[in-house]
Design an enzyme around this catalytic site. Structure first.
Site, PDB file in Angstrom:
ATOM      1  N   ASP A   1      62.391  58.195   5.717  1.00 37.15           N
ATOM      2  CA  ASP A   1      61.513  56.424   6.082  1.00 37.15           C
ATOM      3  C   ASP A   1      61.315  56.117   7.843  1.00 37.15           C
ATOM      4  O   ASP A   1      60.363  55.615   8.031  1.00 37.15           O
ATOM      5  CB  ASP A   1      62.186  55.584   5.714  1.00 37.15           C
ATOM      6  CG  ASP A   1      62.538  55.064   3.510  1.00 37.15           C
ATOM      7  OD1 ASP A   1      62.009  55.948   3.130  1.00 37.15           O
ATOM      8  OD2 ASP A   1      64.034  55.176   3.221  1.00 37.15           O
TER       9      ASP A   1
ATOM     10  N   GLY B   1      59.381  73.591  -2.639  1.00 34.28           N
ATOM     11  CA  GLY B   1      58.758  72.967  -1.995  1.00 34.28           C
ATOM     12  C   GLY B   1      58.476  71.597  -1.427  1.00 34.28           C
ATOM     13  O   GLY B   1      59.535  70.815  -1.532  1.00 34.28           O
ATOM     14  N   SER B   2      58.000  71.235  -2.567  1.00 36.55           N
ATOM     15  CA  SER B   2      58.295  69.419  -2.431  1.00 36.55           C
ATOM     16  C   SER B   2      59.306  69.118  -3.399  1.00 36.55           C
ATOM     17  O   SER B   2      59.614  67.936  -3.149  1.00 36.55           O
ATOM     18  CB  SER B   2      56.891  69.763  -3.665  1.00 36.55           C
ATOM     19  OG  SER B   2      55.376  69.671  -3.459  1.00 36.55           O
TER      20      SER B   2
ATOM     21  N   ARG C   1      58.302  60.148   8.058  1.00 37.68           N
ATOM     22  CA  ARG C   1      56.840  60.069   7.406  1.00 37.68           C
ATOM     23  C   ARG C   1      56.041  59.133   7.772  1.00 37.68           C
ATOM     24  O   ARG C   1      55.114  59.396   8.248  1.00 37.68           O
ATOM     25  CB  ARG C   1      56.939  59.126   6.486  1.00 37.68           C
ATOM     26  CG  ARG C   1      57.336  60.462   5.595  1.00 37.68           C
ATOM     27  CD  ARG C   1      58.039  60.121   3.252  1.00 37.68           C
ATOM     28  NE  ARG C   1      57.959  61.625   2.752  1.00 37.68           N
ATOM     29  CZ  ARG C   1      58.965  61.169   1.614  1.00 37.68           C
ATOM     30  NH1 ARG C   1      59.304  60.208   1.114  1.00 37.68           N
ATOM     31  NH2 ARG C   1      59.024  62.488   1.370  1.00 37.68           N
TER      32      ARG C   1
ATOM     33  N   GLU D   1      56.845  66.856   5.346  1.00 35.47           N
ATOM     34  CA  GLU D   1      56.987  65.130   4.939  1.00 35.47           C
ATOM     35  C   GLU D   1      56.746  64.977   4.068  1.00 35.47           C
ATOM     36  O   GLU D   1      57.226  63.908   3.424  1.00 35.47           O
ATOM     37  CB  GLU D   1      56.971  64.696   6.007  1.00 35.47           C
ATOM     38  CG  GLU D   1      58.180  65.207   7.610  1.00 35.47           C
ATOM     39  CD  GLU D   1      59.411  65.524   7.897  1.00 35.47           C
ATOM     40  OE1 GLU D   1      60.004  66.504   7.414  1.00 35.47           O
ATOM     41  OE2 GLU D   1      59.851  63.998   7.426  1.00 35.47           O
ATOM     42  N   GLY D   2      56.553  65.937   2.794  1.00 40.08           N
ATOM     43  CA  GLY D   2      55.650  65.697   1.828  1.00 40.08           C
ATOM     44  C   GLY D   2      54.679  64.882   1.318  1.00 40.08           C
ATOM     45  O   GLY D   2      53.839  64.968   2.467  1.00 40.08           O
ATOM     46  N   THR D   3      53.697  65.943   0.122  1.00 40.02           N
ATOM     47  CA  THR D   3      52.905  66.317   0.469  1.00 40.02           C
ATOM     48  C   THR D   3      51.935  65.014  -0.233  1.00 40.02           C
ATOM     49  O   THR D   3      52.545  64.363  -0.524  1.00 40.02           O
ATOM     50  CB  THR D   3      51.718  67.467  -0.469  1.00 40.02           C
ATOM     51  OG1 THR D   3      52.693  66.724  -1.569  1.00 40.02           O
ATOM     52  CG2 THR D   3      52.498  68.988  -0.499  1.00 40.02           C
TER      53      THR D   3
ATOM     54  N   THR E   1      60.172  74.297  11.241  1.00 41.15           N
ATOM     55  CA  THR E   1      59.596  74.001  12.461  1.00 41.15           C
ATOM     56  C   THR E   1      60.177  73.730  13.436  1.00 41.15           C
ATOM     57  O   THR E   1      61.528  73.325  13.537  1.00 41.15           O
ATOM     58  CB  THR E   1      59.026  72.192  12.111  1.00 41.15           C
ATOM     59  OG1 THR E   1      57.704  72.987  11.161  1.00 41.15           O
ATOM     60  CG2 THR E   1      58.347  72.412  13.799  1.00 41.15           C
TER      61      THR E   1
ATOM     62  N   SER F   1      60.393  52.034   3.000  1.00 39.39           N
ATOM     63  CA  SER F   1      59.828  53.591   1.456  1.00 39.39           C
ATOM     64  C   SER F   1      58.660  54.018   1.023  1.00 39.39           C
ATOM     65  O   SER F   1      58.352  54.750   1.422  1.00 39.39           O
ATOM     66  CB  SER F   1      60.964  53.702   0.235  1.00 39.39           C
ATOM     67  OG  SER F   1      63.215  53.977   0.847  1.00 39.39           O
TER      68      SER F   1
HETATM   69  C1  LIG Z   1      53.588  74.817   9.662  1.00 37.27           C
HETATM   70  C2  LIG Z   1      54.486  74.102   8.471  1.00 37.27           C
HETATM   71  C3  LIG Z   1      56.240  73.546   9.558  1.00 37.27           C
HETATM   72  C4  LIG Z   1      56.695  73.185   8.089  1.00 37.27           C
HETATM   73  N1  LIG Z   1      58.031  72.627   8.477  1.00 37.27           N
HETATM   74  C5  LIG Z   1      59.090  72.606   7.679  1.00 37.27           C
HETATM   75  C6  LIG Z   1      60.388  72.156   8.425  1.00 37.27           C
HETATM   76  O1  LIG Z   1      60.753  70.951   9.690  1.00 37.27           O
HETATM   77  N2  LIG Z   1      61.435  72.524   7.204  1.00 37.27           N
HETATM   78  C7  LIG Z   1      61.249  71.676   6.073  1.00 37.27           C
HETATM   79  O2  LIG Z   1      62.334  72.724   5.225  1.00 37.27           O
HETATM   80  N3  LIG Z   1      60.353  72.495   5.437  1.00 37.27           N
HETATM   81  C8  LIG Z   1      59.368  72.189   6.500  1.00 37.27           C
HETATM   82  N4  LIG Z   1      57.661  72.698   5.790  1.00 37.27           N
HETATM   83  C9  LIG Z   1      57.738  72.583   4.012  1.00 37.27           C
HETATM   84  C10 LIG Z   1      57.155  71.832   3.741  1.00 37.27           C
HETATM   85  O3  LIG Z   1      57.397  70.489   3.998  1.00 37.27           O
HETATM   86  C11 LIG Z   1      56.670  72.569   2.389  1.00 37.27           C
HETATM   87  O4  LIG Z   1      55.112  72.899   2.520  1.00 37.27           O
HETATM   88  C12 LIG Z   1      55.699  71.060   1.790  1.00 37.27           C
HETATM   89  O5  LIG Z   1      56.977  70.391   0.804  1.00 37.27           O
HETATM   90  C13 LIG Z   1      55.173  71.865   0.446  1.00 37.27           C
HETATM   91  O6  LIG Z   1      55.723  72.681  -0.880  1.00 37.27           O
HETATM   92  P1  LIG Z   1      55.204  73.279  -0.915  1.00 37.27           P
HETATM   93  O7  LIG Z   1      55.144  74.360   0.003  1.00 37.27           O
HETATM   94  O8  LIG Z   1      56.661  74.457  -1.228  1.00 37.27           O
HETATM   95  O9  LIG Z   1      54.094  73.590  -1.876  1.00 37.27           O
HETATM   96  P2  LIG Z   1      54.741  72.838  -3.864  1.00 37.27           P
HETATM   97  O10 LIG Z   1      55.845  71.938  -3.894  1.00 37.27           O
HETATM   98  O11 LIG Z   1      54.341  74.151  -4.234  1.00 37.27           O
HETATM   99  O12 LIG Z   1      53.158  71.848  -3.896  1.00 37.27           O
HETATM  100  C14 LIG Z   1      51.864  72.846  -4.071  1.00 37.27           C
HETATM  101  C15 LIG Z   1      50.782  71.838  -4.694  1.00 37.27           C
HETATM  102  O13 LIG Z   1      51.436  71.145  -5.474  1.00 37.27           O
HETATM  103  C16 LIG Z   1      51.291  69.680  -5.362  1.00 37.27           C
HETATM  104  N5  LIG Z   1      52.797  68.820  -6.138  1.00 37.27           N
HETATM  105  C17 LIG Z   1      54.054  69.535  -6.139  1.00 37.27           C
HETATM  106  N6  LIG Z   1      54.567  68.869  -6.718  1.00 37.27           N
HETATM  107  C18 LIG Z   1      53.589  67.846  -7.662  1.00 37.27           C
HETATM  108  C19 LIG Z   1      53.893  67.016  -8.435  1.00 37.27           C
HETATM  109  N7  LIG Z   1      55.089  66.340  -9.246  1.00 37.27           N
HETATM  110  N8  LIG Z   1      53.128  66.237  -9.167  1.00 37.27           N
HETATM  111  C20 LIG Z   1      51.504  66.663  -8.149  1.00 37.27           C
HETATM  112  N9  LIG Z   1      51.372  67.165  -7.188  1.00 37.27           N
HETATM  113  C21 LIG Z   1      51.911  68.523  -6.829  1.00 37.27           C
HETATM  114  C22 LIG Z   1      52.107  69.666  -3.761  1.00 37.27           C
HETATM  115  O14 LIG Z   1      51.126  68.435  -3.581  1.00 37.27           O
HETATM  116  C23 LIG Z   1      50.226  71.192  -3.401  1.00 37.27           C
HETATM  117  O15 LIG Z   1      49.659  70.527  -3.394  1.00 37.27           O
HETATM  118  C24 LIG Z   1      56.638  73.302   6.837  1.00 37.27           C
HETATM  119  C25 LIG Z   1      55.366  74.147   5.988  1.00 37.27           C
HETATM  120  C26 LIG Z   1      54.302  74.098   7.183  1.00 37.27           C
HETATM  121  C27 LIG Z   1      52.898  74.960   6.403  1.00 37.27           C
END
Ligand SMILES: Cc1cc2nc3c(=O)[nH]c(=O)nc-3n(C[C@H](O)[C@H](O)[C@H](O)COP(=O)(O)OP(=O)(O)OC[C@H]3O[C@@H](n4cnc5c(N)ncnc54)[C@H](O)[C@@H]3O)c2cc1C
Length: 404
Positions: free
Chosen positions: A255, A142-143, A258, A381-383, A169, A331
């Site tokens: 950029d 994800g991230s 976000r 769009e990045g947590t 989405t 950025s």
């Molecule tokens: C409703 C919804 C709509 C979405 N829409 C889209 C879309 O249109 N297109 C798309 O591509 N994606 C989409 N996403 C995906 C979204 O971008 C990802 O959920 C997000 O990037 C986080 O990835 P993950 O859920 O795998 O969490 P993870 O990456 O597994 O993260 C889990 C936790 O660990 C933390 N974490 C991860 N890495 C680190 C680090 N290096 N340091 C500290 N903390 C860290 C994160 O902040 C989080 O709290 C959507 C998600 C949802 C729920």
């Protein structure tokens, strides 16, 4: 350079219009589509046609999905309040109405922002009027978007795409999908490119829709790509793999997007604050903005603190958008805005539920819904954590390999 924090005069009509739409068109159907998850909000068709009309006529800069086209006129050095500022302010107003519905607006997807930002003129023309979603996330990550495993292999004049994308989405409703894929996994980030894949392309299948905590009006799809062939003209940006530049090209889209997500959080939180202030007043708690918080009731003092947090999120969002309009690298500021507004959005909306207690928690009002809706704005769009990481890297001058 002096900063004027008033809404620019030329944007006032657009913002007023967005507010009217939010109040009269989005709010009335907000609960309906929160309950009827996955049902298409057909009321949006008319609204989308109106937005298209405004954008087409040029009457309303920023009415539609925009991107930063920094190449537009490099010689122009005047200070601008341009389309990015107009977009964030009008998006915030629309999310004052309903965030899930804003995210469901036809032809205003995150994919549209990507196309607006990085497509060449021919592509801009070809994809005009299409609704584009954005597919980065995969089951294995994800991230860490550098871990993309969806592949794009050149075969004659076409790329052949294979992989699975999750949480897209508007993935079901959009006309095309901006898919991030790697040209060569062994070359790392630099080989990641984005491709516009049209729906109906053989091998592209929407597998299922997610059921979610919030923004339930917005569809979120799992899409698979099995030997899906797209013209090589559908690659956005340069097809060259530039190891020096790495990920920078692809990441530039963020950029632009976000600050938009930050604006969504600002708008949703504003809705909670406005309603909470009214409900507090009905309960006999008057918030006095001119009196020190410690001389007021605990509820009013808490409310003032939430207002201050909200204002900080809003100002960072305006700054990031303004910098984009004035072709300044943003950025760092885009991530700051997203981190602050995302967190403040969740905190404010949940605190408003707390302040209004049973009234906040019940479905009669929308406060509980806004608390659910706002959480996603601190995730996609990045947590929150990833934005903080980006800010830290930029401030300390460290690369992503040096600070993980
Ligand atoms: C409703 C919804 C709509 C979405 N829409 C889209 C879309 O249109 N297109 C798309 O591509 N994606 C989409 N996403 C995906 C979204 O971008 C990802 O959920 C997000 O990037 C986080 O990835 P993950 O859920 O795998 O969490 P993870 O990456 O597994 O993260 C889990 C936790 O660990 C933390 N974490 C991860 N890495 C680190 C680090 N290096 N340091 C500290 N903390 C860290 C994160 O902040 C989080 O709290 C959507 C998600 C949802 C729920």
């Amino acid at each position: 350079m002096a900063i004027n924090l008033e809404v620019p005069k030329k944007h006032r009509a657009l913002i007023d219009q967005a507010h009217q739409v939010a109040m009269n068109m989005l709010r009335p159907i907000s609960r309906k589509y929160d309950i009827a998850e996955h049902e298409y909000p057909k009321e949006l068709d008319m609204l989308a046609a109106m937005i298209d009309g405004l954008s087409e006529s040029g009457a309303s800069e920023g009415a539609g999905a925009t991107g930063v086209r920094r190449d537009s006129d490099e010689s122009d050095k005047t200070v601008k309040n341009g389309s990015n500022l107009a977009s964030v302010t009008s998006v915030a107003e629309m999310c004052w109405g309903d965030t899930g519905l804003l995210l469901s607006m036809p032809r205003q997807g995150l994919g549209n922002s990507a196309i607006a930002s990085v497509a060449n003129d021919e592509q801009l023309e070809r994809f005009k009027g299409k609704w584009a979603s954005m597919a980065i996330t995969e089951p294995s990550f994800g991230s860490d978007s550098a871990a993309i495993s969806t592949t794009a292999v050149l075969d004659g004049d076409e790329y052949v795409i294979n992989g699975e994308k999750i949480f897209v989405t508007s993935g079901e409703r959009s006309d095309c999908i901006v898919v991030w894929a790697t040209l060569d996994k062994s070359l790392g980030r630099a080989a990641i490119k984005s491709f516009v894949v049209e729906k109906g392309t053989p091998g592209v299948k929407v597998e299922r829709l997610e059921e979610k905590l919030g923004i339930r009006a917005s569809d979120t799809a799992v899409i698979t790509f099995t030997d899906a062939r797209v013209s090589k003209e559908n690659l956005l940006g340069s097809p060259e793999i530039n190891v020096e530049q790495g990920f920078a090209g692809a990441m530039a889209t963020f950029d632009n997007t976000r600050p938009l997500v930050a604006a969504m959080a600002v708008g949703c939180a504003r809705a909670s604050l406005d309603l909470t202030r009214d409900l507090l007043r009905e309960a006999g708690v008057e918030v006095d903005y001119d009196k020190p918080a410690l001389l007021q009731s605990a509820a009013a003092a808490k409310f003032l603190q939430l207002e201050a947090d909200w204002e900080a999120g809003r100002l960072l969002t305006l700054q990031a958008a303004w910098m984009a309009d004035n072709r300044k690298p943003n950025s760092l500021e885009a991530s700051m805005a997203k981190a602050k507004a995302g967190r403040v959005g969740s905190d404010v909306t949940l605190s408003c539920v707390e302040l209004c207690a049973s009234v906040g928690y019940a479905e009669e009002e929308l406060l509980e819904k806004w608390a659910r809706d706002s959480k996603i704005l601190d995730i996609f769009e990045g947590t929150q954590q990833i934005q903080q990481l980006i800010v830290a890297r930029r401030l300390l001058g460290l690369s992503s390999a040096e600070l993980k």
